[in-house]
Every structure is written in structure tokens, then in C-alpha cells.
Design an enzyme around this catalytic site. Structure first.
Site, short mmCIF file in Angstrom:
data_model
loop_
_atom_site.label_atom_id
_atom_site.label_comp_id
_atom_site.label_asym_id
_atom_site.label_seq_id
_atom_site.Cartn_x
_atom_site.Cartn_y
_atom_site.Cartn_z
N ARG A 16 58.74 -2.69 59.93
CA ARG A 16 58.30 -4.10 60.30
C ARG A 16 59.39 -5.11 59.69
O ARG A 16 59.52 -6.43 60.23
CB ARG A 16 57.12 -4.56 60.32
CG ARG A 16 55.95 -3.97 61.39
CD ARG A 16 54.52 -4.38 61.18
NE ARG A 16 54.12 -3.52 60.12
CZ ARG A 16 52.89 -3.92 59.46
NH1 ARG A 16 52.02 -4.65 59.93
NH2 ARG A 16 52.36 -2.91 58.51
N ASP A 106 55.01 -2.27 47.68
CA ASP A 106 54.86 -3.35 48.27
C ASP A 106 53.53 -4.40 48.25
O ASP A 106 53.33 -5.25 49.13
CB ASP A 106 55.06 -2.90 49.89
CG ASP A 106 53.79 -2.11 50.40
OD1 ASP A 106 52.81 -2.12 49.82
OD2 ASP A 106 53.86 -1.67 51.55
N GLU A 158 40.75 4.05 58.03
CA GLU A 158 42.10 3.13 58.44
C GLU A 158 41.82 2.29 59.73
O GLU A 158 41.22 2.64 60.67
CB GLU A 158 43.39 4.12 58.68
CG GLU A 158 43.55 4.87 57.38
CD GLU A 158 44.09 3.70 56.30
OE1 GLU A 158 44.47 2.72 56.31
OE2 GLU A 158 43.73 4.23 55.01
N ALA A 383 90.27 -39.34 35.68
CA ALA A 383 89.89 -38.67 37.05
C ALA A 383 91.00 -38.09 37.79
O ALA A 383 92.20 -38.52 37.60
CB ALA A 383 89.40 -39.95 37.97
#
Length: 459
Positions: A16, A106, A158, A383
Site C-alpha cells: 500500500r 511498521d 483477523e 559586499a
């Protein structure tokens, strides 16, 4: 914890995520996702730590070795489910009889305190298995905890195997377990593939334990975020936000003012002194140390650098460098790697410094590039000045001694040395060394042509 070993499950691809590389290597707050469960086991002082890898295993190993040099890598060549993954670790724990903590690669937000409480409960309750559970309003995608009328756990089912009635259950399995090693490995052989996914589920062990009369208990966490799995880019963004917010809160508790914690990005292993103020949209990476009473940001990026006391870094980038005390940088300046900036230095708008040493009291106002340069104390750079440090083959050094004043719009062609107390005129291209207390003028003499504009218009 000598009687505890850990197994982190990280063999899956994570489809996914729609990514070419493993899910557990995606970056979370500057580190691979897998860093967080591995670091958790280190904080728990677990001696024997196993990591089960499968999809692009060598890439996972290569990208975790820098923070997991004492991890035992276990290979799961075919991803046949979580029970099958744990079974691959059995040869490495053949003689182990303590507790096995099982984590998911994860699930990066799990807190140390929660895990410690779970391990303590497992030991005190003499359970064969302890689960970490949580009640959530939308349990879609998670396995559900099944209990009897006495609230005892009877199993885990599940998502894809739920009946219509079971689908209404909101107590979920987080995938975090404590097992007694002997009972776990002796029961794994009894797990089958009789489910819709045809995988070997670790959750089936719970029913097997209960049928054997073994005690299965659970603890719950009220913080739903800490058990959130990362399965998509959206989940990844949420986890990133949570880690950065936690880090900001930790620093605020230590005396750092963070104006907008939800829009400040501080990685792990960062030290910030008391009374420092960090403004929004600032990024501070791993390995950075910022002293007391500094002002950092907004829109600054500090990469693995040291920032001294009461220094200000406004809307600028500092990379792998050292910056002294009472110094001001920015806005819109870039301190590139291997630079050392002294105390009471002023580095103004649109200045780039690369691999240079800038000593105390120097002023580099704006629109300047200094590369491979060495500036002694109290040098003033006008500068539009640049060091021409690259000749197409070699990087050459510019040395500017103390109290030198470099005029505006100078090109210092390295290698070159400017002696102390000397000056260079504005618009000069300096190609030779300038002795001490000299004025160097290296520009064409100005010539004014009378009536040039009038004559041009007549043509």
C-alpha cells in the site's frame, strides 16, 4: 534484561506504500522507520535482538547496520505470515527459556513506558502470553480481541476472517506480544493456513494456548497513536508529525521555547540549551547541539552542527559546521560543511561559506561567497566579494590575516594571501599576495569620454 529476547518482524513489502523499496526503510523524522523499534529494544537493554527480514533483505540490512550493529538478522525467504516469520527465529533461540518480546517493524510510535509496563505485567502474572490491546472507534484493518462472558481472552480474529457480529468489536490486537519462549516455539508447529489469506497467523497461537490451558492476559494503552501501524503514505505523514511533536515537547520540558511545536521539526539525538528560542518551520537534524539563549529560525535548517551560546541563525542553513558564541547568521545564508565560525561574527544576507575558517569578530555583510578560505580575527568583507577557489582542477586556499578590510565587489583569485592591516579597493581582482598594511588596487583606470551621449543621439 538478560531473560528477555526480542524479535522484530520486518519482512513484508508494504504494497500500500506503492514504493520500489521496503516499507520499513521509509524515512520518519530523518531515520528509517525500522530505527524506532530497534532503538526501543536498545533502551530496554535487551541483549539478544533479532530482526526478521525478507523483501529486499540485503537493502534492509545495509540501511540498518549503522544503528543496529549488534542485531541478529533472520531471513524469511517466503512471506507466509507472522507465525512463519517468528518460526524462522527459532534456531537462534533454541536454548532460550525466557520472555520473547515481539514487535512490528511498521509500528514506530510504541513508547518505552508502555513496553516496560507490558514486560513487567507478563512477569508478575506468570502468563504464557501477554497482549497489548487498545479500543479504537474505527478498527478497520485490525485483528479483533475475542473475549468470553467473563472477559477472558479466547482468541484473535483477523479482519478478513471476521463474522458480521465480530466486525462490531472495537478492541484490537496491536501486534505487540510477550511470549514464554518454550510455549511459543512448541506451539508454532500447530498453526495452520485455514484462513482467507492462507497464511500462518501468529494470532492463532492465542487459541492454541487457551486450548492447552495456558494463561493469556493483556494490558491496554490509552494512547491510540502509539500503536498505529504505517501502511500508507498518509500513515507515514501522521507518524512523522507525531514523532516531531514528541521531540518538541521533550525539549520544551527541558527549558527550550518552541513557538509552534506542530510546525517545528527536531530529530532524535539533538541537544538544545535552556532559554533557546526555536521559531516555526525550522528543521534541526540528528547530531546537532545548540547552546543556551540562542535564536533559531524561522525557516532555518541546522544539519549535524554545533551552535554556540546566544547565537542567532535567521532563515539560514548550517551544515556539519561549528558556529561560535554571540554570532549572527542570516537571513538567507548558507554555511556549508566543514566550516568553523568563531565568536561575535556577523554573517549577513545571501552569504555562502564553504569549508572555511572564520575567526572571531569578522564581518561578512552580504552577497558574498567564501570557499576554502581562512580569515583571521576582525576581517571585514565588502559586499559582492568572492574567493575564486577552483581553477578547474584544484581547490585553492585564500588566506586573509587579521584586521584586513576587503572592498566591495572583489574577486580574490586563490591561492592568495592578504597581509594583516591591509586594504583592497572596491572592484579589485586580486591575483597576487598583498603585503601587510598595503592598499591593493587592481582595476582598470576610469576614463570619461566627454559628450559621448550627445554624439550618440545624433547618429
Amino acid at each position: 534484561m538478560e531473560s528477555i529476547s526480542s524479535i522484530i518482524l520486518a519482512a513484508g513489502q508494504g504494497t500500500r506504500m506503492n514504493s520500489a523499496f521496503p516499507k520499513v526503510l521509509h524515512q520518519l523524522a530523518g531515520k528509517p522507520m525500522l530505527y524506532y523499534p530497534i532503538e526501543l529494544t536498545r533502551k530496554l537493554n535487551i541483549k539478544k535482538r533479532l530482526l526478521v527480514i525478507g523483501f529486499q533483505a540485503e537493502k534492509v540490512k545495509k540501511n540498518t547496520s549503522c544503528f543496529a550493529n549488534d542485531i541478529i538478522y533472520v531471513y524469511q525467504e517466503r512471506q507466509l505470515g507472522t507465525a512463519h516469520a517468528v518460526l524462522q527465529a527459532k534456531p537462534y533461540l533454541a536454548d532460550f527459556e525466557g520472555t520473547i518480546l515481539i514487535l512490528s517493524g511498521d509500528v514506530p510510535l510504541l513508547r518505552y513506558a508502555t513496553t516496560k509496563r507490558m514486560l513487567s505485567h507478563h512477569k508478575k502474572s506468570s502468563s504464557a502470553c501477554t497482549l497489548l490491546t487498545v479500543d479504537i472507534e474505527n478498527p478497520e484493518g485490525y485483528g479483533r480481541i475475542i473475549r468470553d462472558c467473563q472477559k477472558k481472552i479466547t482468541g484473535i480474529i483477523e479482519q478478513c476472517d471476521l463474522s458480521e457480529d465480530q466486525n462490531a468489536i472495537t478492541e484490537i490486537n496491536t501486534g505487540i506480544y510477550c511470549f514464554n519462549a518454550r510455549e511459543l516455539f512448541s506451539s508454532l508447529a500447530e498453526v495452520n493456513q485455514e484462513n482467507n489469506q492462507q497464511e500462518y497467523y501468529l494470532t492463532d497461537i492465542i487459541k492454541i494456548f487457551i486450548d492447552k490451558g495456558l494463561l493469556v492476559t493483556s494490558i491496554t494503552t490509552q494512547d491510540k497513536k502509539e500503536i498505529s501501524g504505517v501502511n500508507s503514505r498518509i500513515d507515514l505523514a501522521r507518524a512523522n508529525k507525531e514523532i516531531y511533536l514528541r521531540n518538541a515537547i521533550d525539549h520544551m520540558a527541558k527549558g527550550v521555547t518552541i513557538i509552534d511545536p506542530e510546525n517545528t521539526y527536531i530529530e532524535d539525538n539533538v541537544k538544545i540549551g535552556r532559554d533557546t528560542v526555536v521559531y516555526p518551520s525550522t528543521i534541526i537534524t540528528d547530531g546537532t547541539e545548540i547552546a543556551e539563549k540562542c535564536q533559531i529560525g524561522p525557516y532555518s535548517h541546522i544539519v549535524s552542527s554545533f551552535i554556540g551560546t546566544e547565537t542567532k541563525v535567521y532563515s539560514s542553513v548550517v551544515e556539519n559546521s561549528i558556529v561560535g558564541k554571540y554570532t549572527s547568521i542570516g537571513p538567507y545564508s548558507h554555511i556549508r560543511p566543514k566550516s568553523e565560525i568563531g565568536d561575535q561574527v556577523k554573517i549577513g544576507n545571501y552569504v555562502e561559506i564553504k569549508k572555511s575558517n572564520i575567526e572571531d569578530g569578522c564581518k561578512i555583510g552580504h552577497l558574498t561567497y567564501l570557499g576554502d578560505a581562512s580569515l583571521d580575527k576582525n576581517v571585514n568583507i565588502g559586499a559582492g566579494t568572492i574567493t575564486c577557489n577552483y581553477d578547474g582542477k584544484n581547490k585553492n586556499t585564500t588566506t586573509i590575516e587579521e584586521n584586513v578590510f576587503i572592498g566591495s565587489n572583489n574577486s580574490l583569485v586563490a591561492p592568495v594571501k592578504i597581509g594583516k592591516n591591509s586594504y583592497t579597493a572596491a572592484g579589485s581582482t586580486i591575483t597576487q599576495d598583498v603585503p601587510q598594511e598595503n592598499l591593493a588596487v587592481a582595476r582598470a583606470r576610469q576614463k570619461n569620454i566627454a559628450n559621448w551621449a550627445k554624439n550618440k543621439t545624433k547618429k
